[in-house]
Design a protein around this motif. Sequence first.
Motif, mmCIF file in Angstrom:
data_model
loop_
_atom_site.group_PDB
_atom_site.id
_atom_site.type_symbol
_atom_site.label_atom_id
_atom_site.label_comp_id
_atom_site.label_asym_id
_atom_site.label_seq_id
_atom_site.Cartn_x
_atom_site.Cartn_y
_atom_site.Cartn_z
ATOM 1 N N LEU A 138 -14.446 -65.330 -0.884
ATOM 2 C CA LEU A 138 -14.849 -64.333 -1.876
ATOM 3 C C LEU A 138 -13.970 -64.414 -3.121
ATOM 4 C CD1 LEU A 138 -15.521 -61.245 0.438
ATOM 5 C CD2 LEU A 138 -17.201 -62.747 -0.628
ATOM 6 N N ARG A 139 -12.666 -64.681 -2.921
ATOM 7 C CA ARG A 139 -11.754 -64.759 -4.065
ATOM 8 C C ARG A 139 -11.959 -66.034 -4.872
ATOM 9 N NH1 ARG A 139 -7.583 -61.992 -0.906
ATOM 10 N NH2 ARG A 139 -6.973 -63.962 0.036
ATOM 11 N N SER A 140 -12.363 -67.108 -4.196
ATOM 12 C CA SER A 140 -12.434 -68.408 -4.866
ATOM 13 C C SER A 140 -13.698 -68.595 -5.697
ATOM 14 C CB SER A 140 -12.356 -69.530 -3.822
ATOM 15 O OG SER A 140 -13.515 -69.532 -2.999
ATOM 16 N N GLN A 141 -14.676 -67.716 -5.512
ATOM 17 C CA GLN A 141 -15.938 -67.854 -6.232
ATOM 18 C C GLN A 141 -15.973 -66.930 -7.451
ATOM 19 O OE1 GLN A 141 -18.138 -70.210 -5.474
ATOM 20 N NE2 GLN A 141 -16.771 -70.835 -3.818
ATOM 21 N N VAL A 142 -16.637 -67.396 -8.478
ATOM 22 C CA VAL A 142 -16.693 -66.639 -9.727
ATOM 23 C C VAL A 142 -17.582 -65.409 -9.589
ATOM 24 C CG1 VAL A 142 -17.338 -66.724 -12.161
ATOM 25 C CG2 VAL A 142 -16.274 -68.718 -11.075
ATOM 26 N N GLY A 143 -18.724 -65.579 -8.928
ATOM 27 C CA GLY A 143 -19.679 -64.481 -8.815
ATOM 28 C C GLY A 143 -19.116 -63.309 -8.040
ATOM 29 N N ARG A 144 -19.460 -62.111 -8.426
ATOM 30 C CA ARG A 144 -18.996 -60.908 -7.741
ATOM 31 C C ARG A 144 -20.116 -60.356 -6.872
ATOM 32 N NH1 ARG A 144 -14.487 -58.400 -9.264
ATOM 33 N NH2 ARG A 144 -15.321 -56.389 -8.627
ATOM 34 N N LEU A 145 -19.752 -59.906 -5.694
ATOM 35 C CA LEU A 145 -20.723 -59.332 -4.774
ATOM 36 C C LEU A 145 -20.495 -57.836 -4.666
ATOM 37 C CD1 LEU A 145 -20.685 -61.932 -1.851
ATOM 38 C CD2 LEU A 145 -22.244 -61.805 -3.793
ATOM 39 N N SER A 146 -21.577 -57.109 -4.492
ATOM 40 C CA SER A 146 -21.492 -55.664 -4.305
ATOM 41 C C SER A 146 -21.565 -55.377 -2.810
ATOM 42 C CB SER A 146 -22.643 -54.965 -5.047
ATOM 43 O OG SER A 146 -22.594 -53.568 -4.836
ATOM 44 N N LEU A 147 -20.380 -55.256 -2.190
ATOM 45 C CA LEU A 147 -20.292 -55.053 -0.748
ATOM 46 C C LEU A 147 -19.687 -53.691 -0.440
ATOM 47 C CD1 LEU A 147 -18.861 -58.532 0.351
ATOM 48 C CD2 LEU A 147 -21.246 -57.795 0.407
ATOM 49 N N LYS A 148 -20.171 -53.067 0.617
ATOM 50 C CA LYS A 148 -19.641 -51.787 1.071
ATOM 51 C C LYS A 148 -19.312 -51.924 2.557
ATOM 52 C CE LYS A 148 -20.746 -46.852 1.434
ATOM 53 N NZ LYS A 148 -21.791 -45.821 1.195
ATOM 54 N N LYS A 149 -18.000 -51.984 2.874
ATOM 55 C CA LYS A 149 -17.599 -52.196 4.261
ATOM 56 C C LYS A 149 -18.000 -50.994 5.118
ATOM 57 C CE LYS A 149 -13.503 -53.919 5.054
ATOM 58 N NZ LYS A 149 -12.032 -54.028 5.312
ATOM 59 N N VAL A 150 -18.736 -51.278 6.200
ATOM 60 C CA VAL A 150 -19.189 -50.208 7.091
ATOM 61 C C VAL A 150 -18.700 -50.395 8.523
ATOM 62 C CG1 VAL A 150 -21.251 -49.722 5.716
ATOM 63 C CG2 VAL A 150 -21.377 -51.417 7.558
ATOM 64 N N TYR A 151 -18.125 -51.574 8.809
ATOM 65 C CA TYR A 151 -17.711 -51.845 10.192
ATOM 66 C C TYR A 151 -16.755 -53.024 10.179
ATOM 67 C CZ TYR A 151 -18.132 -53.021 15.192
ATOM 68 O OH TYR A 151 -17.872 -53.287 16.512
ATOM 69 N N GLU A 152 -15.795 -53.032 11.124
ATOM 70 C CA GLU A 152 -14.928 -54.193 11.250
ATOM 71 C C GLU A 152 -14.486 -54.378 12.695
ATOM 72 O OE1 GLU A 152 -11.525 -53.787 8.724
ATOM 73 O OE2 GLU A 152 -10.474 -52.468 10.116
ATOM 74 N N THR A 153 -14.288 -55.633 13.058
ATOM 75 C CA THR A 153 -13.807 -56.009 14.383
ATOM 76 C C THR A 153 -13.177 -57.388 14.262
ATOM 77 O OG1 THR A 153 -14.415 -56.458 16.700
ATOM 78 C CG2 THR A 153 -16.043 -57.001 15.030
ATOM 79 N N ALA A 154 -12.334 -57.742 15.213
ATOM 80 C CA ALA A 154 -11.697 -59.059 15.184
ATOM 81 C C ALA A 154 -12.604 -60.143 15.746
ATOM 82 C CB ALA A 154 -10.391 -59.021 15.978
ATOM 83 N N MET A 155 -13.683 -59.757 16.424
ATOM 84 C CA MET A 155 -14.487 -60.715 17.170
ATOM 85 C C MET A 155 -15.826 -60.993 16.496
ATOM 86 S SD MET A 155 -13.666 -59.401 21.035
ATOM 87 C CE MET A 155 -14.644 -60.710 21.761
ATOM 88 N N ALA A 156 -16.136 -62.288 16.348
ATOM 89 C CA ALA A 156 -17.406 -62.693 15.746
ATOM 90 C C ALA A 156 -18.589 -62.215 16.581
ATOM 91 C CB ALA A 156 -17.446 -64.216 15.594
ATOM 92 N N GLN A 157 -18.431 -62.189 17.904
ATOM 93 C CA GLN A 157 -19.529 -61.759 18.766
ATOM 94 C C GLN A 157 -19.913 -60.310 18.482
ATOM 95 O OE1 GLN A 157 -21.296 -63.673 20.684
ATOM 96 N NE2 GLN A 157 -22.583 -62.101 21.612
ATOM 97 N N LEU B 105 -10.796 -65.710 10.856
ATOM 98 C CA LEU B 105 -12.076 -65.818 10.159
ATOM 99 C C LEU B 105 -12.155 -64.822 9.008
ATOM 100 C CD1 LEU B 105 -14.571 -66.357 13.129
ATOM 101 C CD2 LEU B 105 -13.692 -68.053 11.513
ATOM 102 N N GLY B 106 -11.503 -63.676 9.172
ATOM 103 C CA GLY B 106 -11.451 -62.707 8.085
ATOM 104 C C GLY B 106 -10.690 -63.256 6.894
ATOM 105 N N GLN B 107 -9.605 -63.980 7.159
ATOM 106 C CA GLN B 107 -8.848 -64.609 6.075
ATOM 107 C C GLN B 107 -9.705 -65.638 5.353
ATOM 108 O OE1 GLN B 107 -5.075 -66.107 7.587
ATOM 109 N NE2 GLN B 107 -4.982 -64.452 9.071
ATOM 110 N N ALA B 108 -10.491 -66.397 6.120
ATOM 111 C CA ALA B 108 -11.350 -67.414 5.515
ATOM 112 C C ALA B 108 -12.414 -66.773 4.623
ATOM 113 C CB ALA B 108 -12.012 -68.250 6.609
ATOM 114 N N VAL B 109 -12.982 -65.652 5.069
ATOM 115 C CA VAL B 109 -13.995 -64.959 4.263
ATOM 116 C C VAL B 109 -13.374 -64.434 2.977
ATOM 117 C CG1 VAL B 109 -15.539 -62.968 4.152
ATOM 118 C CG2 VAL B 109 -15.430 -64.337 6.240
ATOM 119 N N ARG B 110 -12.200 -63.818 3.089
ATOM 120 C CA ARG B 110 -11.557 -63.270 1.892
ATOM 121 C C ARG B 110 -11.231 -64.369 0.886
ATOM 122 N NH1 ARG B 110 -9.353 -60.028 5.912
ATOM 123 N NH2 ARG B 110 -7.488 -61.320 6.119
ATOM 124 N N GLU B 111 -10.789 -65.529 1.376
ATOM 125 C CA GLU B 111 -10.505 -66.642 0.475
ATOM 126 C C GLU B 111 -11.782 -67.129 -0.207
ATOM 127 O OE1 GLU B 111 -7.777 -68.020 -0.621
ATOM 128 O OE2 GLU B 111 -6.545 -66.594 0.498
#
Length: 301
Positions: free
Chosen positions: A214-233, A206-212
């Motif tokens: 974000l890369r495929s869209q023209v608009g840029r988002l201002s994101l600041k990563k604060v947490y990560e996990t492999a699980m959607a839950q 799902l992380g790969q899908a999100v990155r794709e």
Amino acid sequence: MHNIETKWLEDFIALAQSQSFSRAAQLRHVTQPAFSRRIKVLEQAVGVQLVDRDAQPVRLTESGLQFLPVARKVLSQLQGGIKQLSQAGAYLPRINFCAAHALSFTLMPELVQWIRRQEPGFMARTEAANVDVGLSALRKGECDFLLAFHDPQSWVKLDANLFPSCQLGWTRLMPVCKATRHGKPIYQLGVDQDVPYLAYTAEAMLGQAVRERLRSQVGRLSLKKVYETAMAQGLKEMVLAGEGVAWLPELTIKHELESGQIVLCGTEQWVAPLSICLYRAASIEKPMVEKVWQLICQRYQ
């Protein structure tokens, strides 16, 4: 009550027998620092000190002596119960499913229940795992079926002759956040700066899908990563706590969307379609696997 892992009980019994942290760590095939941490976590879980670390050799405290037979009994009963279940299930062919974490508690139970209504003569076993682990298990013949999300832009391309698939449905990967009491998103993609981003780990599909996305869209988002996990839950719980924005499969947040706890916080350009597919290895020749595969294909195709 705190969750207690069986390996902690096995560690504790090994320590009681060897009276040495270093020797017990060797017996348990872990480093001594890791072993010591696990004993400490067990003590925190039960709420008492179990080991007198100042004694030479190491010995159990009074609480530890009381807990030792309890630990042995728990492990013995668990092992006995598993053995009985294995013997009971030995008369039925077993089908091993591997499922993406988010699907293991949403679609997977419903799918197995439906299959068993059509064909009750088997025992099902499901293991939740990251898709790369599930794919490896499928290739090695360690599982019969793999249930996973499929994103055409980012997922590994499988040879359809070796790994045929059946599409079971669709969902959407949506950027969501907690809602205000008025039902508005507390963060707005494309508007707010430094939006706290709750991300999937690099190996998560799902992380790969999100990155794709974000890369495929023209608009840029201002994101600041604060947490990560492999699980959607895990990301869902952080979203509910108001800790940031995460891309979550719609089928895992259906109730929260309907109740208004979670809302979409961006435009449709940031939403990624995901298909849900069941894969099998064509090389596996098991009569029950073939029968179940035909049932599923007839239902969904």
